[in-house]
Motif scaffolding. Structure first.
Motif, mmCIF file in Angstrom:
data_model
loop_
_atom_site.group_PDB
_atom_site.id
_atom_site.type_symbol
_atom_site.label_atom_id
_atom_site.label_comp_id
_atom_site.label_asym_id
_atom_site.label_seq_id
_atom_site.Cartn_x
_atom_site.Cartn_y
_atom_site.Cartn_z
ATOM 1 N N PHE A 123 0.807 -1.219 0.000
ATOM 2 C CA PHE A 123 0.000 0.000 0.000
ATOM 3 C C PHE A 123 0.839 1.268 0.000
ATOM 4 C CE2 PHE A 123 -2.873 -3.242 1.560
ATOM 5 C CZ PHE A 123 -3.975 -3.008 0.766
ATOM 6 N N ALA A 124 2.137 1.140 0.179
ATOM 7 C CA ALA A 124 3.007 2.304 0.063
ATOM 8 C C ALA A 124 3.179 2.693 -1.397
ATOM 9 C CB ALA A 124 4.374 2.016 0.692
ATOM 10 N N ALA A 125 2.852 1.764 -2.284
ATOM 11 C CA ALA A 125 3.030 2.011 -3.717
ATOM 12 C C ALA A 125 1.730 2.401 -4.413
ATOM 13 C CB ALA A 125 3.608 0.765 -4.394
ATOM 14 N N ALA A 126 0.615 1.863 -3.971
ATOM 15 C CA ALA A 126 -0.642 2.080 -4.691
ATOM 16 C C ALA A 126 -1.833 1.681 -3.820
ATOM 17 C CB ALA A 126 -0.637 1.256 -5.980
ATOM 18 N N ALA A 127 -3.008 1.787 -4.396
ATOM 19 C CA ALA A 127 -4.247 1.378 -3.732
ATOM 20 C C ALA A 127 -4.905 0.280 -4.559
ATOM 21 C CB ALA A 127 -5.187 2.571 -3.598
ATOM 22 N N CYS A 128 -5.889 -0.372 -3.969
ATOM 23 C CA CYS A 128 -6.610 -1.446 -4.663
ATOM 24 C C CYS A 128 -7.936 -0.901 -5.191
ATOM 25 C CB CYS A 128 -6.874 -2.604 -3.707
ATOM 26 S SG CYS A 128 -7.609 -4.049 -4.506
ATOM 27 N N THR A 129 -8.239 -1.248 -6.429
ATOM 28 C CA THR A 129 -9.515 -0.843 -7.019
ATOM 29 C C THR A 129 -10.542 -1.967 -6.951
ATOM 30 O OG1 THR A 129 -8.855 -1.582 -9.222
ATOM 31 C CG2 THR A 129 -8.366 0.722 -8.634
ATOM 32 N N PHE A 130 -10.145 -3.132 -6.432
ATOM 33 C CA PHE A 130 -11.007 -4.309 -6.326
ATOM 34 C C PHE A 130 -11.539 -4.733 -7.693
ATOM 35 C CE2 PHE A 130 -11.597 -1.833 -2.337
ATOM 36 C CZ PHE A 130 -10.827 -2.637 -1.535
ATOM 37 N N CYS A 131 -10.687 -4.589 -8.709
ATOM 38 C CA CYS A 131 -11.088 -4.923 -10.079
ATOM 39 C C CYS A 131 -11.194 -6.433 -10.290
ATOM 40 C CB CYS A 131 -10.107 -4.328 -11.083
ATOM 41 S SG CYS A 131 -8.438 -5.024 -10.986
ATOM 42 N N GLY A 132 -10.450 -7.222 -9.506
ATOM 43 C CA GLY A 132 -10.487 -8.673 -9.636
ATOM 44 C C GLY A 132 -9.555 -9.226 -10.699
ATOM 45 N N ASP A 133 -8.751 -8.378 -11.336
ATOM 46 C CA ASP A 133 -7.840 -8.855 -12.383
ATOM 47 C C ASP A 133 -6.835 -9.870 -11.842
ATOM 48 O OD1 ASP A 133 -9.172 -7.217 -14.120
ATOM 49 O OD2 ASP A 133 -7.525 -5.784 -14.394
ATOM 50 N N CYS A 134 -6.369 -9.657 -10.603
ATOM 51 C CA CYS A 134 -5.405 -10.597 -10.016
ATOM 52 C C CYS A 134 -6.046 -11.963 -9.807
ATOM 53 C CB CYS A 134 -4.852 -10.060 -8.699
ATOM 54 S SG CYS A 134 -6.095 -9.701 -7.438
ATOM 55 N N ALA A 135 -7.296 -11.982 -9.375
ATOM 56 C CA ALA A 135 -7.999 -13.254 -9.149
ATOM 57 C C ALA A 135 -8.234 -13.981 -10.471
ATOM 58 C CB ALA A 135 -9.317 -12.997 -8.436
ATOM 59 N N ARG A 136 -8.593 -13.229 -11.493
ATOM 60 C CA ARG A 136 -8.808 -13.863 -12.807
ATOM 61 C C ARG A 136 -7.507 -14.405 -13.387
ATOM 62 N NH1 ARG A 136 -12.736 -9.966 -12.780
ATOM 63 N NH2 ARG A 136 -11.446 -8.286 -13.603
ATOM 64 N N ALA A 137 -6.391 -13.767 -13.079
ATOM 65 C CA ALA A 137 -5.099 -14.200 -13.608
ATOM 66 C C ALA A 137 -4.542 -15.405 -12.852
ATOM 67 C CB ALA A 137 -4.089 -13.056 -13.541
ATOM 68 N N CYS A 138 -5.006 -15.635 -11.633
ATOM 69 C CA CYS A 138 -4.481 -16.721 -10.798
ATOM 70 C C CYS A 138 -5.103 -18.053 -11.210
ATOM 71 C CB CYS A 138 -4.758 -16.447 -9.321
ATOM 72 S SG CYS A 138 -4.124 -17.729 -8.228
ATOM 73 N N THR A 139 -4.269 -18.954 -11.684
ATOM 74 C CA THR A 139 -4.758 -20.267 -12.126
ATOM 75 C C THR A 139 -4.589 -21.340 -11.060
ATOM 76 O OG1 THR A 139 -2.616 -20.769 -13.118
ATOM 77 C CG2 THR A 139 -4.282 -19.761 -14.550
ATOM 78 N N THR A 140 -3.914 -21.000 -9.945
ATOM 79 C CA THR A 140 -3.660 -22.005 -8.913
ATOM 80 C C THR A 140 -4.747 -22.064 -7.851
ATOM 81 O OG1 THR A 140 -2.432 -20.497 -7.482
ATOM 82 C CG2 THR A 140 -1.176 -21.664 -9.194
ATOM 83 N N GLY A 141 -5.579 -21.028 -7.758
ATOM 84 C CA GLY A 141 -6.596 -20.970 -6.720
ATOM 85 C C GLY A 141 -6.111 -20.289 -5.447
ATOM 86 N N ALA A 142 -4.904 -19.741 -5.459
ATOM 87 C CA ALA A 142 -4.390 -19.037 -4.280
ATOM 88 C C ALA A 142 -5.158 -17.738 -4.042
ATOM 89 C CB ALA A 142 -2.902 -18.746 -4.437
ATOM 90 N N ILE A 143 -5.665 -17.165 -5.118
ATOM 91 C CA ILE A 143 -6.490 -15.958 -5.016
ATOM 92 C C ILE A 143 -7.874 -16.317 -5.531
ATOM 93 C CG2 ILE A 143 -6.772 -13.538 -5.665
ATOM 94 C CD1 ILE A 143 -3.786 -13.538 -6.438
ATOM 95 N N GLY A 144 -8.843 -16.266 -4.646
ATOM 96 C CA GLY A 144 -10.225 -16.552 -5.031
ATOM 97 C C GLY A 144 -10.898 -15.271 -5.472
ATOM 98 N N ARG A 145 -12.167 -15.334 -5.762
ATOM 99 C CA ARG A 145 -12.898 -14.116 -6.137
ATOM 100 C C ARG A 145 -14.346 -14.262 -5.707
ATOM 101 N NH1 ARG A 145 -14.561 -9.380 -6.552
ATOM 102 N NH2 ARG A 145 -14.461 -8.217 -8.459
ATOM 103 N N ASP A 146 -14.557 -14.232 -4.394
ATOM 104 C CA ASP A 146 -15.900 -14.287 -3.847
ATOM 105 C C ASP A 146 -16.338 -12.852 -3.598
ATOM 106 O OD1 ASP A 146 -18.231 -14.579 -2.433
ATOM 107 O OD2 ASP A 146 -17.384 -15.828 -0.856
ATOM 108 N N SER A 147 -17.162 -12.317 -4.480
ATOM 109 C CA SER A 147 -17.549 -10.915 -4.381
ATOM 110 C C SER A 147 -18.422 -10.629 -3.167
ATOM 111 C CB SER A 147 -18.256 -10.463 -5.665
ATOM 112 O OG SER A 147 -19.415 -11.235 -5.865
ATOM 113 N N THR A 148 -18.922 -11.672 -2.494
ATOM 114 C CA THR A 148 -19.709 -11.454 -1.282
ATOM 115 C C THR A 148 -18.819 -11.381 -0.050
ATOM 116 O OG1 THR A 148 -20.036 -13.820 -0.903
ATOM 117 C CG2 THR A 148 -21.677 -12.685 -2.279
ATOM 118 N N ALA A 149 -17.559 -11.771 -0.191
ATOM 119 C CA ALA A 149 -16.635 -11.753 0.941
ATOM 120 C C ALA A 149 -15.781 -10.494 0.909
ATOM 121 C CB ALA A 149 -15.730 -12.988 0.889
ATOM 122 N N ALA A 150 -15.283 -10.118 2.070
ATOM 123 C CA ALA A 150 -14.385 -8.972 2.164
ATOM 124 C C ALA A 150 -13.051 -9.317 1.526
ATOM 125 C CB ALA A 150 -14.169 -8.608 3.627
#
Length: 170
Positions: free
Chosen positions: A61-88
């Motif tokens: 967070f010293a470099a930038a902020a999160c827009t919650f776009c979900g691009d990182c979750a879509r790019a993750c093929t291992t399942g380490a980053i999920g994308r449950d839009s109902t969760a924080a």
């Protein structure tokens, strides 16, 4: 035995888990699942995600902020980053430390101006500049207020925030 030697030989005291990308699985599972492929880093449009210890991604967070776009979750093929839009995405809020310029009677509202959800407000006060007040129930955890603070007085506080934390998230 010398206490300092015992501390050295005993290893480091474990600290809090690093801030992983939004919607990441719990830390132990993340470390075992993430392949450090950098796909999430490449997909992050703001540059928030950086290579951390062991090559694993962290949210800096010293470099930038999160827009919650979900691009990182879509790019993750291992399942380490999920994308449950109902969760924080994270369970943290913010606090403003005593080093805040406004607390030193210097006019500064940078953090409040960076906050799109108005979680930081400045109330007028007699005999001084307005002090920041944080409403962590309104804070969405984007971190936009952290980097612009000229004295690094804005800090993350784990376990609070305006969204209900998912126990599966760090």
């Amino acid at each position: 035995m010398d206490v300092s030697r015992r501390r050295f030989l005993g290893g480091r005291k474990p600290g809090p888990a690093p801030f992983r990308p939004p919607w990441s699985v719990p830390e132990a599972r993340f470390v075992n699942t993430c392949t450090a492929c950098d796909d999430c880093l490449k997909a992050c449009p703001t540059g928030l995600l950086q290579r951390g210890e062991g090559g694993l991604p962290v949210a800096d967070f010293a470099a930038a902020a999160c827009t919650f776009c979900g691009d990182c979750a879509r790019a993750c093929t291992t399942g380490a980053i999920g994308r449950d839009s109902t969760a924080a995405p994270w369970a943290f809020g913010i606090a403003i430390a005593e080093g805040c310029l406004a607390a030193q009677n210097v006019e500064c509202r940078v953090c409040g101006e960076a906050c799109d959800v108005s979680a930081i407000r400045f109330r007028p006060r007699i005999g001084g500049v307005p002090l920041p007040e944080v409403d962590n129930t309104a804070c969405n955890g984007c971190g936009a207020c952290i980097a612009p603070c000229p004295v690094s007085a804005v800090q993350r506080i784990a376990g609070v925030g305006g969204v209900t934390p998912n126990p599966e998230l760090p």
